[in-house]
Design a protein around this motif. Structure first.
Motif, PDB file in Angstrom:
ATOM      1  N   ASP A 201       7.322  -5.162   2.159  1.00 47.57           N
ATOM      2  CA  ASP A 201       7.110  -3.911   1.432  1.00 47.57           C
ATOM      3  C   ASP A 201       6.319  -2.932   2.288  1.00 47.57           C
ATOM      4  O   ASP A 201       5.545  -3.299   3.156  1.00 47.57           O
TER       5      ASP A 201
ATOM      6  N   VAL B 221       2.087  -2.113  -1.893  1.00 48.35           N
ATOM      7  CA  VAL B 221       1.355  -3.371  -1.875  1.00 48.35           C
ATOM      8  C   VAL B 221       0.036  -3.292  -2.638  1.00 48.35           C
ATOM      9  O   VAL B 221      -0.750  -4.219  -2.595  1.00 48.35           O
TER      10      VAL B 221
ATOM     11  N   THR C  49      -0.711  -6.222  -4.904  1.00 50.52           N
ATOM     12  CA  THR C  49      -0.693  -7.560  -4.334  1.00 50.52           C
ATOM     13  C   THR C  49      -2.078  -8.178  -4.379  1.00 50.52           C
ATOM     14  O   THR C  49      -3.091  -7.500  -4.562  1.00 50.52           O
TER      15      THR C  49
ATOM     16  N   CYS D 204       4.213 -10.119   0.905  1.00 46.43           N
ATOM     17  CA  CYS D 204       4.619  -8.740   1.195  1.00 46.43           C
ATOM     18  C   CYS D 204       4.227  -8.329   2.612  1.00 46.43           C
ATOM     19  O   CYS D 204       4.940  -7.582   3.277  1.00 46.43           O
TER      20      CYS D 204
END
Length: 204
Positions: free
Chosen positions: A2, A7, A10, A101
């Motif tokens: 990503d 992100v 995350t 990610c």
């Protein structure tokens, strides 16, 4: 992977890349001797945090940071001990799946994944029921668990009808490759996981 703008949701998770795929609910034994991983275990003990296990796509388990697969599983430390020479041993069990990610590396070489958690049942036995075409896999698993004895307590009927549980346990027991286990780990639909297993079994 990503982009940075995607992100923000995350969570950071220290990674332990291995040449083995850890599966949800599966046990795994580890020998820990590198300083970065000893530090990681100490951090987990102090904070109660967990770490992630990912299959190595490129590189080795020791030395320079390896390239991990984009999917992995959270590891819960269940027990620990030491071998002669002071090598730390860990017994861990797989929990939640995650997608990496992006990664970063600490000064000591420890990889940290910025991960998103994958969907899945919160408790064993609460996943979707087996489809009729996969019922044979539940029967097969029950027979295999009786033969391998000691792997885990005999499951109740509810577990043998749970598509998630049956799929992960078969992936744990059957002689498939680590690449095939990784393919199952990347699959969100438990029924498609079981279909993959059926196809691979027919190919043998």
């Amino acid at each position: 992977m990503d982009s940075p703008s995607n992100v923000s949701s995350t969570e950071s998770l220290p990674l332990f890349p291995l040449h083995t795929v850890l599966l949800p609910g599966a046990p795994l034994g580890l020998r820990v001797f590198e300083r970065r991983y000893l530090d990681l275990v100490g951090e987990c003990g102090r904070t109660g945090r967990r770490f992630g296990v990912c299959l190595i796509l490129e590189g080795e388990e020791s030395g320079a940071p390896a390239t991990p697969a984009a999917f992995g599983v959270e590891a819960i430390i269940e027990d620990f001990g030491t071998e002669p020479g002071g090598v730390l041993t860990l017994s861990v069990r797989g929990a939640r799946r995650f997608r990496v990610c992006r990664t970063s590396a600490r000064d000591n070489g420890l990889l940290v994944g910025h991960v998103r958690w994958c969907d899945g049942p919160e408790e064993e036995g609460t996943g979707p029921r087996l489809l009729p075409e996969h019922a044979v896999l539940g029967t097969l698993l029950g027979e295999l668990l009786q033969k391998v004895g000691g792997m885990r307590d005999a499951p109740n009927l509810r577990l043998l009808e749970d598509a998630d549980w049956v799929g992960w346990r078969l992936a744990e027991i059957l002689p498939i490759t680590e690449e095939q286990r990784l393919a199952l780990l990347q699959e969100d639909d438990p029924h498609r996981r079981l279909q993959h297993l059926l196809v691979w079994m027919d190919e043998e």
